[in-house]
Design a protein around this motif. Structure first.
Motif, PDB file in Angstrom:
ATOM      1  N   VAL A 395       0.863  -1.186   0.000  1.00 26.32           N
ATOM      2  CA  VAL A 395       0.000   0.000   0.000  1.00 26.32           C
ATOM      3  C   VAL A 395       0.894   1.229   0.000  1.00 26.32           C
ATOM      4  CG1 VAL A 395      -1.874  -1.165   1.230  1.00 26.32           C
ATOM      5  CG2 VAL A 395      -0.160   0.118   2.529  1.00 26.32           C
ATOM      6  N   ASN A 396       0.350   2.367  -0.460  1.00 27.44           N
ATOM      7  CA  ASN A 396       1.135   3.597  -0.401  1.00 27.44           C
ATOM      8  C   ASN A 396       0.992   4.250   0.969  1.00 27.44           C
ATOM      9  OD1 ASN A 396      -1.202   5.354  -0.395  1.00 27.44           O
ATOM     10  ND2 ASN A 396      -1.349   5.075  -2.611  1.00 27.44           N
ATOM     11  N   LYS A 397       1.833   5.209   1.260  1.00 23.08           N
ATOM     12  CA  LYS A 397       1.860   5.838   2.582  1.00 23.08           C
ATOM     13  C   LYS A 397       0.533   6.497   2.933  1.00 23.08           C
ATOM     14  CE  LYS A 397       5.431   8.446   1.799  1.00 23.08           C
ATOM     15  NZ  LYS A 397       6.576   9.374   1.978  1.00 23.08           N
ATOM     16  N   ASN A 398      -0.139   7.080   1.930  1.00 22.87           N
ATOM     17  CA  ASN A 398      -1.396   7.773   2.209  1.00 22.87           C
ATOM     18  C   ASN A 398      -2.538   6.814   2.497  1.00 22.87           C
ATOM     19  OD1 ASN A 398      -0.131  10.223   1.857  1.00 22.87           O
ATOM     20  ND2 ASN A 398      -0.738  10.428  -0.291  1.00 22.87           N
ATOM     21  N   SER A 399      -2.330   5.528   2.235  1.00 20.59           N
ATOM     22  CA  SER A 399      -3.332   4.525   2.614  1.00 20.59           C
ATOM     23  C   SER A 399      -3.161   4.075   4.056  1.00 20.59           C
ATOM     24  CB  SER A 399      -3.248   3.310   1.678  1.00 20.59           C
ATOM     25  OG  SER A 399      -3.644   3.648   0.362  1.00 20.59           O
ATOM     26  N   VAL A 400      -2.103   4.562   4.708  1.00 17.51           N
ATOM     27  CA  VAL A 400      -1.868   4.273   6.127  1.00 17.51           C
ATOM     28  C   VAL A 400      -2.322   5.463   6.969  1.00 17.51           C
ATOM     29  CG1 VAL A 400      -0.152   3.653   7.874  1.00 17.51           C
ATOM     30  CG2 VAL A 400       0.096   2.817   5.517  1.00 17.51           C
ATOM     31  N   PHE A 401      -1.797   6.634   6.642  1.00 16.46           N
ATOM     32  CA  PHE A 401      -2.227   7.882   7.279  1.00 16.46           C
ATOM     33  C   PHE A 401      -2.826   8.780   6.208  1.00 16.46           C
ATOM     34  CE2 PHE A 401       1.661   7.049  10.063  1.00 16.46           C
ATOM     35  CZ  PHE A 401       0.918   6.494  11.091  1.00 16.46           C
ATOM     36  N   SER A 402      -4.087   9.141   6.374  1.00 18.48           N
ATOM     37  CA  SER A 402      -4.684  10.080   5.421  1.00 18.48           C
ATOM     38  C   SER A 402      -4.177  11.475   5.742  1.00 18.48           C
ATOM     39  CB  SER A 402      -6.208  10.034   5.503  1.00 18.48           C
ATOM     40  OG  SER A 402      -6.652  10.368   6.803  1.00 18.48           O
ATOM     41  N   ASN A 403      -4.147  12.336   4.721  1.00 11.48           N
ATOM     42  CA  ASN A 403      -3.672  13.695   4.961  1.00 11.48           C
ATOM     43  C   ASN A 403      -4.483  14.692   4.158  1.00 11.48           C
ATOM     44  OD1 ASN A 403      -2.069  14.918   2.512  1.00 11.48           O
ATOM     45  ND2 ASN A 403      -1.482  12.752   2.558  1.00 11.48           N
ATOM     46  N   ASN A 404      -4.436  15.912   4.594  1.00  6.41           N
ATOM     47  CA  ASN A 404      -5.089  17.019   3.909  1.00  6.41           C
ATOM     48  C   ASN A 404      -4.059  18.123   3.762  1.00  6.41           C
ATOM     49  OD1 ASN A 404      -6.682  19.103   2.948  1.00  6.41           O
ATOM     50  ND2 ASN A 404      -8.330  18.798   4.421  1.00  6.41           N
ATOM     51  N   ASP A 405      -3.695  18.407   2.516  1.00  5.59           N
ATOM     52  CA  ASP A 405      -2.702  19.444   2.249  1.00  5.59           C
ATOM     53  C   ASP A 405      -1.384  19.146   2.966  1.00  5.59           C
ATOM     54  OD1 ASP A 405      -2.034  21.667   0.804  1.00  5.59           O
ATOM     55  OD2 ASP A 405      -2.733  23.109   2.296  1.00  5.59           O
ATOM     56  N   GLN A 406      -1.013  17.883   3.003  1.00  2.74           N
ATOM     57  CA  GLN A 406       0.223  17.383   3.608  1.00  2.74           C
ATOM     58  C   GLN A 406       0.249  17.475   5.131  1.00  2.74           C
ATOM     59  OE1 GLN A 406       1.236  15.364   1.270  1.00  2.74           O
ATOM     60  NE2 GLN A 406       3.382  15.895   1.521  1.00  2.74           N
ATOM     61  N   PHE A 407      -0.915  17.634   5.746  1.00  3.80           N
ATOM     62  CA  PHE A 407      -1.036  17.507   7.197  1.00  3.80           C
ATOM     63  C   PHE A 407      -1.739  16.189   7.496  1.00  3.80           C
ATOM     64  CE2 PHE A 407      -0.734  22.106   6.703  1.00  3.80           C
ATOM     65  CZ  PHE A 407       0.110  22.470   7.750  1.00  3.80           C
ATOM     66  N   LEU A 408      -1.159  15.344   8.341  1.00  3.09           N
ATOM     67  CA  LEU A 408      -1.810  14.094   8.701  1.00  3.09           C
ATOM     68  C   LEU A 408      -3.131  14.379   9.408  1.00  3.09           C
ATOM     69  CD1 LEU A 408       1.109  11.895  10.126  1.00  3.09           C
ATOM     70  CD2 LEU A 408       0.327  12.118   7.758  1.00  3.09           C
ATOM     71  N   THR A 409      -4.162  13.635   9.040  1.00  2.00           N
ATOM     72  CA  THR A 409      -5.471  13.851   9.659  1.00  2.00           C
ATOM     73  C   THR A 409      -5.948  12.649  10.464  1.00  2.00           C
ATOM     74  OG1 THR A 409      -6.505  13.188   7.564  1.00  2.00           O
ATOM     75  CG2 THR A 409      -6.210  15.553   7.954  1.00  2.00           C
ATOM     76  N   SER A 410      -5.653  11.443  10.009  1.00  2.00           N
ATOM     77  CA  SER A 410      -6.135  10.265  10.735  1.00  2.00           C
ATOM     78  C   SER A 410      -5.399   9.020  10.268  1.00  2.00           C
ATOM     79  CB  SER A 410      -7.646  10.081  10.516  1.00  2.00           C
ATOM     80  OG  SER A 410      -7.920   9.809   9.149  1.00  2.00           O
ATOM     81  N   THR A 411      -5.576   7.949  11.041  1.00  2.00           N
ATOM     82  CA  THR A 411      -5.073   6.629  10.653  1.00  2.00           C
ATOM     83  C   THR A 411      -6.201   5.890   9.950  1.00  2.00           C
ATOM     84  OG1 THR A 411      -3.627   6.573  12.587  1.00  2.00           O
ATOM     85  CG2 THR A 411      -4.061   4.477  11.479  1.00  2.00           C
ATOM     86  N   THR A 412      -5.937   5.370   8.771  1.00  2.00           N
ATOM     87  CA  THR A 412      -6.976   4.652   8.033  1.00  2.00           C
ATOM     88  C   THR A 412      -7.177   3.258   8.635  1.00  2.00           C
ATOM     89  OG1 THR A 412      -5.524   3.553   6.435  1.00  2.00           O
ATOM     90  CG2 THR A 412      -6.168   5.844   5.955  1.00  2.00           C
ATOM     91  N   LYS A 413      -8.156   2.545   8.110  1.00  2.00           N
ATOM     92  CA  LYS A 413      -8.424   1.179   8.542  1.00  2.00           C
ATOM     93  C   LYS A 413      -7.703   0.140   7.687  1.00  2.00           C
ATOM     94  CE  LYS A 413     -13.095   2.434  10.134  1.00  2.00           C
ATOM     95  NZ  LYS A 413     -14.546   2.165   9.971  1.00  2.00           N
ATOM     96  N   THR A 414      -6.993   0.613   6.675  1.00  2.00           N
ATOM     97  CA  THR A 414      -6.434  -0.302   5.681  1.00  2.00           C
ATOM     98  C   THR A 414      -5.471  -1.326   6.281  1.00  2.00           C
ATOM     99  OG1 THR A 414      -6.588   1.500   4.071  1.00  2.00           O
ATOM    100  CG2 THR A 414      -5.284  -0.417   3.444  1.00  2.00           C
TER     101      THR A 414
END
Length: 573
Positions: A395-414
């Motif tokens: 998986v790619n990094k953004n599928s682990v931690f979602s981000n908005n405008d390069q700020f981490l927002t949450s941990t995904t369920k993936t």
């Protein structure tokens, strides 16, 4: 200013007072106890003039005994110690640190900024730069002035004095991305040998196949991406195949291996739009390697725990070009002795489930499914489907931690969903360039790696990186496995922590939730049979350029110390 500092010192104990003015420091030196407050003379640019003496700072550098009469230390730009040439490569270090120490002066380095690269020798790794000043075998500065103190603390407390044979404290697999492609042209002999030298566990080969059926390693089916083919006589073979890519390319299946191996490699520069370029001195170094040569290399290095073979565009190659890349890979692995059980695992990687099913039918290699989109979850049916043909998922990094405008927002369920299904999880791509990282990681690749591998509730089995040296060094640092004694600067970043500090006026627009991976996205039609196409002569032998057409794609891919750290200083002018 003198009166202000003296008055303030009656209420506050200053550990250090720095100034670039000789007379100011001389004027207050008798008012401070040197055991409690150190006076530090700050050097500015070499050609700048110090106002008290009317001398340049460069000339004052030759009279350290004079500086010792009113200061206990000097604060100098990093270039005073490790100069760089016009091309931003390090020159031999000066004798400043040893000269100052002989004069009884401490030396503090300044201008340490993670997001302002100083030299290509550091490969965009700020931690490597600090270590160059405190752990180089010849000398150590006594402290640093940094905009990013977390990196300085890591360097001093966790990574200094490790030595070259430090024991691995973390068993996460380090998987290369086209070899050490952050420093050398992708998939070249040089990139592969350097990745092994840097301590990679699994060396990768994204397999392409030539017109005459020779499998070789290259990051893309389009030769333009990482060679200078567009400036060669083969530029006439450029064509557009929308199913492979929307822009024109010169594709591997249109040239013979004898043609391809003459091409000059070209280093990948994925962040060139930010004017961040990789190792210009080696931008065209090395040569491309056939899969057979790659496997001979890996077989000869027992330090490797495995090879990763990536296969893409298999259906297109079979149906439209009459090339059987799957059998070509299997035959090469067999000839290299990889069909017999050994210490090195073989990982077969693809975004196409039908490719992995075909390998499962014919071999017993470890199969790795790559999710090629960013997802926030995975449907149970999709996970069960993956388990039918793969034991690991990329998986790619953004599928682990979602981000908005390069700020981490949450941990995904993936990752949690894949962990629950007993699927190994590999995450890509970890690069050193700070623009590839969320703000939460302080422009430091080590902070990013640490945050992914120590995220609460997640188990990541391997990371895929184009800078394996950085990742391997992380696994050997002294601050791992300390439990409650782990220093706070080695805590993982908390998703949402930085984002919560943004005021309402500057909040980026809200984003829709990331979609889940669905069963329909995993399922693929069976691979078509290999078409029988009459062999054509090599383009270099006078074959006319192939007709421009629009044909679909398919591919395969193998796979603390007493140093001082200052966050701010009282600069008295």
């Amino acid at each position: 200013m003198r009166s202000f500092v003296i008055s303030a010192s009656k209420r506050i104990v200053f550990s250090h007072i720095s100034s670039p003015e000789v007379n100011f420091l001389r004027g207050i030196s008798s008012r401070f106890n040197p055991k409690r407050t150190k006076l530090v003379f700050r050097f500015m640019a070499k050609n700048d003039v110090e106002p008290s003496t009317n001398q340049t700072y460069e000339s004052l550098l030759t009279n350290l005994t004079f500086i010792k009469t009113f200061a206990s230390g000097i604060l100098v730009p990093r270039g005073y110690i490790w100069p760089v040439d016009a091309s931003l490569y390090l020159q031999p270090h000066t004798s400043l640190v040893s000269d100052a120490h002989k004069a009884g002066l401490e030396v503090f380095g300044s201008d340490f900024v993670n997001d302002v690269p100083f030299s290509f020798n550091y490969s965009y790794d700020p931690l490597a730069e600090y270590l160059q000043f405190i752990d180089n075998g010849d000398f150590s500065v006594d402290g640093v002035l940094s905009d990013f103190p977390i990196t300085a603390f890591e360097a001093i407390g966790c990574f200094s004095q490790l030595g070259t044979n430090a024991t691995k404290q973390d068993k996460t697999l380090i998987i290369s991305k086209y070899g050490a492609s952050g420093d050398y042209p992708a998939c070249t002999d040089l990139a592969y040998n350097k990745a092994i030298e840097y301590g990679v566990d699994v060396l990768d080969c994204p397999v392409q196949i030539s017109k005459d059926g020779t499998p070789f390693c290259l990051n893309s089916i389009d030769l333009i991406e990482s060679t200078t083919v567009a400036q060669s006589s083969f530029s006439k073979f450029a064509m557009t195949i929308p199913q492979i890519k929307p822009t024109s390319g010169i594709f591997a299946f249109n040239l013979t291996w004898s043609d391809i191996k003459t091409l000059t490699p070209s280093i990948l520069n994925p962040f060139s739009k930010y004017r961040l370029f990789r190792n210009p001195e080696s931008k065209n170094s090395g040569y491309l390697v056939a899969l057979s040569d790659f496997l001979s290399l890996t077989k000869s290095h027992p330090s490797l725990s495995g090879v990763s073979i990536a296969v893409e565009n298999a259906a297109y190659l079979a149906e439209k070009q009459g090339l059987n890349v799957i059998d070509a890979v299997i035959n090469a692995l067999s000839e290299a002795g990889y069909d017999n059980p050994g210490s090195q695992k073989v990982y077969i990687q693809s975004t196409d489930s039908s490719v992995l099913l075909k390998f499962k039918e014919k071999t017993s290699y470890e199969l790795v499914y790559k999710i090629d989109e960013t997802v926030g979850d995975a449907d149970s049916a999709a996970v069960e489907d993956i388990k039918k043909f793969a034991s690991a998922v990329i998986v790619n990094k953004n599928s682990v931690f979602s981000n908005n405008d390069q700020f981490l927002t949450s941990t995904t369920k993936t990752v949690a969903k894949l962990n629950a299904a007993n699927l190994s999880v590999f995450v890509e791509t970890f690069s050193n360039e700070f623009v590839s990282q969320a703000w939460d990681f302080f422009s430091d690749a080590t902070v990013e790696i640490n945050s992914y591998l120590n995220a609460e509730g997640l188990k990541i089995d391997g990371i895929i990186t184009d800078f394996p040296k950085t990742a391997n060094r992380y696994r050997r640092n002294k601050c791992l496995n300390l439990g409650d004694k782990r220093p706070t600067y080695m805590d993982s970043a908390t998703p949402g922590a930085f984002f919560s500090l943004i005021t309402l006026d500057f909040l980026p627009p809200a984003q829709a939730p990331l979609p889940p991976l669905t069963e329909s996205e995993v399922a693929e039609p069976p691979l078509p049979p290999v078409a029988k196409i009459a062999p054509a002569s090599s383009p270099s032998s006078g074959t006319p350029a192939p007709q421009r057409n629009a044909q679909p794609k398919v591919a395969v891919c193998f796979f603390f110390s007493s140093l001082a750290v200052f966050t701010a200083s009282l600069l008295v002018l």
